[in-house]
Enzyme design. Structure first.
Site, PDB file in Angstrom:
ATOM      1  N   ALA A   1       0.831  -1.209   0.000  1.00 52.72           N
ATOM      2  CA  ALA A   1       0.000   0.000   0.000  1.00 52.72           C
ATOM      3  C   ALA A   1       0.870   1.265   0.000  1.00 52.72           C
ATOM      4  O   ALA A   1       2.109   1.185  -0.026  1.00 52.72           O
ATOM      5  CB  ALA A   1      -0.934  -0.033   1.201  1.00 52.72           C
ATOM      6  N   HIS A   2       0.222   2.406   0.094  1.00 53.55           N
ATOM      7  CA  HIS A   2       0.901   3.702  -0.017  1.00 53.55           C
ATOM      8  C   HIS A   2       2.031   3.866   1.003  1.00 53.55           C
ATOM      9  O   HIS A   2       1.924   3.436   2.146  1.00 53.55           O
ATOM     10  CB  HIS A   2      -0.116   4.834   0.175  1.00 53.55           C
ATOM     11  CG  HIS A   2      -0.740   4.833   1.547  1.00 53.55           C
ATOM     12  ND1 HIS A   2      -0.200   5.507   2.606  1.00 53.55           N
ATOM     13  CD2 HIS A   2      -1.839   4.197   2.021  1.00 53.55           C
ATOM     14  CE1 HIS A   2      -0.936   5.315   3.675  1.00 53.55           C
ATOM     15  NE2 HIS A   2      -1.945   4.515   3.350  1.00 53.55           N
ATOM     16  N   ASP A   3       3.122   4.441   0.553  1.00 54.30           N
ATOM     17  CA  ASP A   3       4.238   4.860   1.426  1.00 54.30           C
ATOM     18  C   ASP A   3       4.938   3.708   2.148  1.00 54.30           C
ATOM     19  O   ASP A   3       5.534   3.911   3.210  1.00 54.30           O
ATOM     20  CB  ASP A   3       3.749   5.905   2.458  1.00 54.30           C
ATOM     21  CG  ASP A   3       3.052   7.077   1.783  1.00 54.30           C
ATOM     22  OD1 ASP A   3       3.700   7.723   0.943  1.00 54.30           O
ATOM     23  OD2 ASP A   3       1.857   7.313   2.044  1.00 54.30           O
TER      24      ASP A   3
END
Ligand SMILES: CC(=O)SCCNC(=O)CCNC(=O)[C@H](O)C(C)(C)COP(=O)(O)OP(=O)(O)OC[C@H]1O[C@@H](n2cnc3c(N)ncnc32)[C@H](O)[C@@H]1OP(=O)(O)O
Length: 213
Positions: free
Chosen positions: A138-140
């Site tokens: 997922a993000h980051d």
């Protein structure tokens, strides 16, 4: 057919999967490397086992070496160092065509990303990382060097996975946590808190099981 010819460290399950990935990407795989003397000269999936690096010095200028054919992060790191010591070139990162990559990811060298994986926005993947089939990042998310993510691992946003971590099949990581260097997460775990370095965590929720170092 791609320009580079490849050899792959390891002719076990992971190496054979990487061989299949290389074929799908249009690379010529010249053979496997294996340190076990008894494996030299064997055929595995119609591909020859060439032996150890000293056995292929005459091909040094013609080949690139894939080190992500072994799942153990410790062994992967040792084989990368050995490959460099012998003066061979390392292969670029190999990404299966059925991977969904966002436009904003940072990918190191010598990693592999297998079919069905989804990588969203602002993700960092270091050098010599294995991202096996059907993983979600997922993000980051930050994945450091030599990490191995087994099939079906799901990693939530803002998670950091430090150097040399192994995460077993089907495990999930909650958001905003850090897995410390050279730790191992057993298959089927849900990790909700930070994990220190050098330990095995397993279960749902994942708890400390033992020291590894
Ligand atoms: C394409 C491919 O095939 S990729 C292959 C991917 N492979 C995997 O995902 C394998 C994942 N492997 C595991 O989960 C294994 O259980 C390992 C590697 C974590 C076991 O490691 P070992 O060092 O042998 O651990 P060991 O057997 O000593 O277990 C220590 C404790 O952890 C527990 N444990 C180990 N694994 C797990 C697990 N996945 N879930 C829950 N508990 C576990 C054991 O029951 C034991 O508990 P106890 O002390 O209460 O009795």
């Amino acid at each position: 057919m791609k320009d580079s010819k490849l050899v792959i460290w390891g002719c076990g399950g992971m190496g054979r999967e990487v061989n299949h990935l290389c074929e799908q990407l249009g690379y010529e795989v010249v053979g496997f490397l294996d340190e076990r003397p008894e494996m030299r000269g064997q055929m595995v999936d119609e591909t020859p086992v060439l032996g150890d690096l000293p056995d292929i010095m005459h091909l040094q200028d013609q080949l690139k070496v894939v080190c992500a054919g072994v799942g153990s992060p410790q062994l992967k790191k040792r084989l990368v160092q050995k490959t460099r010591d012998y003066g061979f070139s390392l292969a670029e990162t190999l990404v299966h065509p059925a991977v969904q990559l966002s436009r904003k990811i940072n990918l190191g060298i010598g990693s592999i990303i297998c079919a069905g994986t989804i990588i969203t926005i602002n993700v960092h993947i270091g050098h010599f990382v294995i991202v096996n089939s059907s993983v979600t990042l997922a993000h980051d998310v930050r994945i450091s060097d030599y990490v191995t993510l087994s099939p079906g691992v799901n990693i939530s946003g803002n998670v950091t996975v430090e150097e040399g971590v192994f995460i077993g099949t089907g495990s999930a990581l909650g958001e905003k946590i850090t897995i410390g260097p050279w730790s191992m997460i057993g298959g089927g775990a849900f990790v909700k808190d930070d994990v220190p370095g050098g330990v095995l965590y397993a279960g749902v929720p994942a708890v400390y099981k033992k020291d590894l170092i």
